[in-house]
Motif scaffolding. Structure first.
Motif, PDB file in Angstrom:
ATOM      1  N   PRO A 251       0.810  -1.225   0.000  1.00  0.00           N
ATOM      2  CA  PRO A 251       0.000   0.000   0.000  1.00  0.00           C
ATOM      3  C   PRO A 251       0.845   1.278   0.000  1.00  0.00           C
ATOM      4  O   PRO A 251       0.461   2.279  -0.593  1.00  0.00           O
ATOM      5  N   GLN A 252       2.020   1.229   0.642  1.00  0.00           N
ATOM      6  CA  GLN A 252       2.887   2.397   0.633  1.00  0.00           C
ATOM      7  C   GLN A 252       3.367   2.693  -0.782  1.00  0.00           C
ATOM      8  O   GLN A 252       3.412   3.856  -1.210  1.00  0.00           O
ATOM      9  N   ALA A 253       3.721   1.665  -1.522  1.00  0.00           N
ATOM     10  CA  ALA A 253       4.167   1.856  -2.902  1.00  0.00           C
ATOM     11  C   ALA A 253       3.022   2.341  -3.787  1.00  0.00           C
ATOM     12  O   ALA A 253       3.218   3.206  -4.652  1.00  0.00           O
ATOM     13  N   LEU A 254       1.824   1.807  -3.572  1.00  0.00           N
ATOM     14  CA  LEU A 254       0.669   2.250  -4.349  1.00  0.00           C
ATOM     15  C   LEU A 254       0.335   3.712  -4.082  1.00  0.00           C
ATOM     16  O   LEU A 254       0.025   4.476  -5.007  1.00  0.00           O
ATOM     17  N   VAL A 255       0.408   4.134  -2.830  1.00  0.00           N
ATOM     18  CA  VAL A 255       0.104   5.516  -2.481  1.00  0.00           C
ATOM     19  C   VAL A 255       1.158   6.450  -3.058  1.00  0.00           C
ATOM     20  O   VAL A 255       0.830   7.527  -3.567  1.00  0.00           O
ATOM     21  N   LEU A 256       2.417   6.054  -3.015  1.00  0.00           N
ATOM     22  CA  LEU A 256       3.466   6.888  -3.598  1.00  0.00           C
ATOM     23  C   LEU A 256       3.247   7.084  -5.094  1.00  0.00           C
ATOM     24  O   LEU A 256       3.365   8.202  -5.615  1.00  0.00           O
ATOM     25  N   THR A 257       2.879   6.036  -5.785  1.00  0.00           N
ATOM     26  CA  THR A 257       2.581   6.144  -7.209  1.00  0.00           C
ATOM     27  C   THR A 257       1.346   7.014  -7.446  1.00  0.00           C
ATOM     28  O   THR A 257       1.319   7.842  -8.352  1.00  0.00           O
ATOM     29  N   ALA A 258       0.324   6.845  -6.613  1.00  0.00           N
ATOM     30  CA  ALA A 258      -0.905   7.631  -6.769  1.00  0.00           C
ATOM     31  C   ALA A 258      -0.662   9.112  -6.505  1.00  0.00           C
ATOM     32  O   ALA A 258      -1.282   9.967  -7.150  1.00  0.00           O
ATOM     33  N   ILE A 259       0.232   9.450  -5.589  1.00  0.00           N
ATOM     34  CA  ILE A 259       0.543  10.854  -5.327  1.00  0.00           C
ATOM     35  C   ILE A 259       1.169  11.495  -6.555  1.00  0.00           C
ATOM     36  O   ILE A 259       0.806  12.618  -6.938  1.00  0.00           O
ATOM     37  N   VAL A 260       2.089  10.806  -7.190  1.00  0.00           N
ATOM     38  CA  VAL A 260       2.739  11.351  -8.389  1.00  0.00           C
ATOM     39  C   VAL A 260       1.721  11.521  -9.517  1.00  0.00           C
ATOM     40  O   VAL A 260       1.694  12.551 -10.200  1.00  0.00           O
ATOM     41  N   ILE A 261       0.870  10.536  -9.712  1.00  0.00           N
ATOM     42  CA  ILE A 261      -0.124  10.615 -10.782  1.00  0.00           C
ATOM     43  C   ILE A 261      -1.135  11.710 -10.498  1.00  0.00           C
ATOM     44  O   ILE A 261      -1.516  12.471 -11.393  1.00  0.00           O
TER      45      ILE A 261
END
Length: 114
Positions: free
Chosen positions: A73-83
């Motif tokens: 989930p941490q990796a998914l949130v980091l990607t979602a923040i950039v997008i």
């Protein structure tokens, strides 16, 4: 801790929906941003709210699996923040172009009757 995170998600979601229903384009963009923050916080909380715990297992795999935070989930949130940052920047450029062409920033293209 879980109650505070749940209240934060609720406040962000409620504020985002309220701003989405506003007549001006900038308020709609801010509402979308708040909703994306709420979703990111929700995804982040699904990994478990553990403080001071390592996100990966030590070599050899010793230890209890319940003591470790889930890194996905941490990796998914980091990607979602950039997008979401890139999408918000694109929305702002479209907002400025639409306002320049139409002369108004209302979602329906009309100014309010005064």
């Amino acid at each position: 801790m879980e109650l505070i995170v749940a209240l934060g998600i609720g406040v962000l979601t409620g504020s985002g929906v309220w701003l989405l229903l506003r007549p001006r384009t900038f308020q709609v963009i801010i509402g979308l941003s708040l909703l994306s923050y709420a979703v990111n916080l929700f995804i982040f909380s699904t990994g478990g709210l553990k403080t001071g715990q390592p996100p990966i297992l030590p070599p050899g795999g010793e230890g209890n699996l319940l003591e470790y935070a889930d890194p996905l989930p941490q990796a998914l949130v980091l990607t979602a923040i950039v997008i979401s940052f890139a999408t918000t920047a694109l929305f702002l450029v479209v907002l400025l172009a639409a306002r320049g062409l139409t002369g108004t920033d209302h979602v329906d293209g009309r100014e309010r009757e005064r």
